[in-house]
Design a protein around this motif. Sequence first.
Motif, mmCIF file in Angstrom:
data_model
loop_
_atom_site.group_PDB
_atom_site.id
_atom_site.type_symbol
_atom_site.label_atom_id
_atom_site.label_comp_id
_atom_site.label_asym_id
_atom_site.label_seq_id
_atom_site.Cartn_x
_atom_site.Cartn_y
_atom_site.Cartn_z
ATOM 1 N N LEU A 132 5.471 -16.810 -53.983
ATOM 2 C CA LEU A 132 6.663 -16.506 -53.186
ATOM 3 C C LEU A 132 6.556 -17.122 -51.794
ATOM 4 O O LEU A 132 7.505 -17.748 -51.304
ATOM 5 C CB LEU A 132 6.842 -14.991 -53.087
ATOM 6 N N ILE A 133 5.394 -16.973 -51.160
ATOM 7 C CA ILE A 133 5.212 -17.509 -49.814
ATOM 8 C C ILE A 133 5.179 -19.028 -49.836
ATOM 9 O O ILE A 133 5.798 -19.685 -48.996
ATOM 10 C CB ILE A 133 3.921 -16.949 -49.187
ATOM 11 N N LEU A 134 4.470 -19.611 -50.812
ATOM 12 C CA LEU A 134 4.400 -21.079 -50.891
ATOM 13 C C LEU A 134 5.767 -21.698 -51.130
ATOM 14 O O LEU A 134 6.125 -22.709 -50.513
ATOM 15 C CB LEU A 134 3.425 -21.509 -51.996
ATOM 16 N N VAL A 135 6.536 -21.089 -52.025
ATOM 17 C CA VAL A 135 7.875 -21.616 -52.321
ATOM 18 C C VAL A 135 8.776 -21.517 -51.096
ATOM 19 O O VAL A 135 9.537 -22.438 -50.780
ATOM 20 C CB VAL A 135 8.490 -20.869 -53.523
ATOM 21 N N LEU A 136 8.684 -20.407 -50.379
ATOM 22 C CA LEU A 136 9.493 -20.219 -49.175
ATOM 23 C C LEU A 136 9.128 -21.254 -48.112
ATOM 24 O O LEU A 136 10.007 -21.895 -47.525
ATOM 25 C CB LEU A 136 9.297 -18.801 -48.634
ATOM 26 N N ILE A 137 7.826 -21.451 -47.895
ATOM 27 C CA ILE A 137 7.381 -22.425 -46.898
ATOM 28 C C ILE A 137 7.755 -23.842 -47.329
ATOM 29 O O ILE A 137 8.238 -24.649 -46.526
ATOM 30 C CB ILE A 137 5.861 -22.319 -46.681
ATOM 31 N N GLY A 138 7.547 -24.160 -48.612
ATOM 32 C CA GLY A 138 7.882 -25.486 -49.124
ATOM 33 C C GLY A 138 9.363 -25.793 -48.999
ATOM 34 O O GLY A 138 9.755 -26.919 -48.669
ATOM 35 N N THR A 139 10.205 -24.785 -49.249
ATOM 36 C CA THR A 139 11.656 -24.971 -49.128
ATOM 37 C C THR A 139 12.052 -25.260 -47.682
ATOM 38 O O THR A 139 12.816 -26.190 -47.403
ATOM 39 C CB THR A 139 12.391 -23.717 -49.625
ATOM 40 N N ILE A 140 11.508 -24.471 -46.751
ATOM 41 C CA ILE A 140 11.838 -24.652 -45.331
ATOM 42 C C ILE A 140 11.371 -26.016 -44.841
ATOM 43 O O ILE A 140 12.114 -26.743 -44.160
ATOM 44 C CB ILE A 140 11.214 -23.527 -44.487
ATOM 45 N N ARG A 141 10.141 -26.390 -45.190
ATOM 46 C CA ARG A 141 9.584 -27.650 -44.685
ATOM 47 C C ARG A 141 10.311 -28.862 -45.262
ATOM 48 O O ARG A 141 10.581 -29.829 -44.548
ATOM 49 C CB ARG A 141 8.092 -27.728 -45.003
ATOM 50 N N GLU A 142 10.633 -28.817 -46.562
ATOM 51 C CA GLU A 142 11.326 -29.957 -47.153
ATOM 52 C C GLU A 142 12.763 -30.053 -46.657
ATOM 53 O O GLU A 142 13.257 -31.145 -46.357
ATOM 54 C CB GLU A 142 11.325 -29.868 -48.682
ATOM 55 N N LEU A 143 13.419 -28.894 -46.539
ATOM 56 C CA LEU A 143 14.813 -28.896 -46.122
ATOM 57 C C LEU A 143 14.969 -29.443 -44.711
ATOM 58 O O LEU A 143 15.792 -30.337 -44.459
ATOM 59 C CB LEU A 143 15.388 -27.481 -46.207
ATOM 60 N N PHE A 144 14.167 -28.927 -43.786
ATOM 61 C CA PHE A 144 14.311 -29.347 -42.389
ATOM 62 C C PHE A 144 13.507 -30.605 -42.060
ATOM 63 O O PHE A 144 13.742 -31.235 -41.036
ATOM 64 C CB PHE A 144 13.918 -28.207 -41.447
ATOM 65 N N GLY A 145 12.592 -30.974 -42.950
ATOM 66 C CA GLY A 145 11.828 -32.190 -42.731
ATOM 67 C C GLY A 145 12.467 -33.431 -43.309
ATOM 68 O O GLY A 145 12.268 -34.547 -42.802
ATOM 69 N N THR A 146 13.261 -33.243 -44.385
ATOM 70 C CA THR A 146 13.904 -34.402 -45.033
ATOM 71 C C THR A 146 15.405 -34.212 -45.225
ATOM 72 O O THR A 146 16.112 -35.184 -45.505
ATOM 73 C CB THR A 146 13.264 -34.665 -46.409
ATOM 74 N N GLY A 147 15.887 -32.980 -45.148
ATOM 75 C CA GLY A 147 17.303 -32.721 -45.396
ATOM 76 C C GLY A 147 17.636 -32.575 -46.860
ATOM 77 O O GLY A 147 18.805 -32.525 -47.233
ATOM 78 N N ALA A 148 16.595 -32.491 -47.723
ATOM 79 C CA ALA A 148 16.818 -32.410 -49.168
ATOM 80 C C ALA A 148 15.959 -31.299 -49.771
ATOM 81 O O ALA A 148 14.991 -30.849 -49.171
ATOM 82 C CB ALA A 148 16.510 -33.738 -49.830
ATOM 83 N N ILE A 149 16.324 -30.892 -50.976
ATOM 84 C CA ILE A 149 15.543 -29.924 -51.743
ATOM 85 C C ILE A 149 15.349 -30.504 -53.139
ATOM 86 O O ILE A 149 16.325 -30.807 -53.836
ATOM 87 C CB ILE A 149 16.255 -28.560 -51.852
ATOM 88 N N LEU A 150 14.099 -30.705 -53.519
ATOM 89 C CA LEU A 150 13.763 -31.302 -54.820
ATOM 90 C C LEU A 150 14.476 -32.638 -55.015
ATOM 91 O O LEU A 150 14.921 -32.975 -56.117
ATOM 92 C CB LEU A 150 14.104 -30.336 -55.959
ATOM 93 N N GLY A 151 14.592 -33.387 -53.924
ATOM 94 C CA GLY A 151 15.211 -34.704 -53.999
ATOM 95 C C GLY A 151 16.721 -34.703 -53.925
ATOM 96 O O GLY A 151 17.347 -35.768 -53.888
ATOM 97 N N VAL A 152 17.331 -33.518 -53.884
ATOM 98 C CA VAL A 152 18.792 -33.404 -53.806
ATOM 99 C C VAL A 152 19.189 -33.218 -52.342
ATOM 100 O O VAL A 152 18.757 -32.270 -51.686
ATOM 101 C CB VAL A 152 19.314 -32.223 -54.644
ATOM 102 N N THR A 153 20.013 -34.119 -51.828
ATOM 103 C CA THR A 153 20.397 -34.073 -50.411
ATOM 104 C C THR A 153 21.240 -32.838 -50.108
ATOM 105 O O THR A 153 22.234 -32.561 -50.773
ATOM 106 C CB THR A 153 21.184 -35.329 -50.026
ATOM 107 N N VAL A 154 20.807 -32.081 -49.114
ATOM 108 C CA VAL A 154 21.547 -30.916 -48.643
ATOM 109 C C VAL A 154 22.186 -31.225 -47.297
ATOM 110 O O VAL A 154 23.371 -30.971 -47.089
ATOM 111 C CB VAL A 154 20.624 -29.683 -48.529
ATOM 112 N N PHE A 155 21.382 -31.752 -46.379
ATOM 113 C CA PHE A 155 21.867 -32.194 -45.075
ATOM 114 C C PHE A 155 21.808 -33.726 -45.039
ATOM 115 O O PHE A 155 20.734 -34.303 -45.186
ATOM 116 C CB PHE A 155 21.016 -31.631 -43.933
ATOM 117 N N VAL A 156 22.951 -34.368 -44.865
ATOM 118 C CA VAL A 156 22.989 -35.837 -44.846
ATOM 119 C C VAL A 156 22.373 -36.332 -43.542
ATOM 120 O O VAL A 156 22.846 -35.993 -42.456
ATOM 121 C CB VAL A 156 24.438 -36.361 -44.967
ATOM 122 N N PRO A 157 21.283 -37.126 -43.622
ATOM 123 C CA PRO A 157 20.612 -37.582 -42.393
ATOM 124 C C PRO A 157 21.410 -38.634 -41.640
ATOM 125 O O PRO A 157 22.320 -39.275 -42.193
ATOM 126 C CB PRO A 157 19.299 -38.164 -42.919
#
Length: 217
Positions: free
Chosen positions: A140-165
């Motif tokens: 639970l903690i790893l998934v939460l941290i991984g989601t936050i870091r990928e989302l705000f570090g790349t703008g995507a989740i699992l390769g799917v763009t969420v925030f367009v850079p």
Amino acid sequence: MTKKLTYLTGPLIDQNPITLQILGICSALAVTTSLATALVMSAALTAVLCLSSATISLIRHHIPNVIRLIVQIVIIASMVVVIDEILKAYAFGISRQLSVFVGLIVTNCLVMGRAEAFAMRNPVGPSVLDALGNGLGYSLILVLIGTIRELFGTGAILGVTVFVPVSEEGWFEPLGLMQLAPSAFFIIGALIWAIRSRWSQQVETPKLSLVKIGAKR
């Protein structure tokens, strides 16, 4: 039934191995740059935890006390080798990203701790439930941290763009800090603060009392 359910639900928040017991921090810092690596690492550790706990519990009456730690390490290491080979065979790309951290599950305090504290003292069923609960709490903690870091570090989740850079004519500027290990440290610290603010019973009682400077003895 209630007690068995506690084995699964307790480690999620009340007895979380990372936020309360501060175990498994190294992997939480190193493999959470993306959600994919966090998920695979979580699955690997949970599998090792469950398999090793079941095996150790099954043979606990036949393990001499003086060599119990050696036997536990051998069993855990064997499970890690199997899981590592499976990852190399079926998820080689992710396995390379995880690097040595799958192998370092052998030294993970969470795995050794549950083997020594619970599996050596309880039957197979409760040991597996305890291992699964702690694995889910860790995940639970790893998934939460991984989601936050990928989302705000790349703008995507699992390769799917969420925030367009900005580089793709969007508005989002990726935060480079999120791809560095210190960001995970800060996120874990924030989670510990948030959880202990909500569940005050997790706050440790200070062992030393503060003494005013200049106070008379």
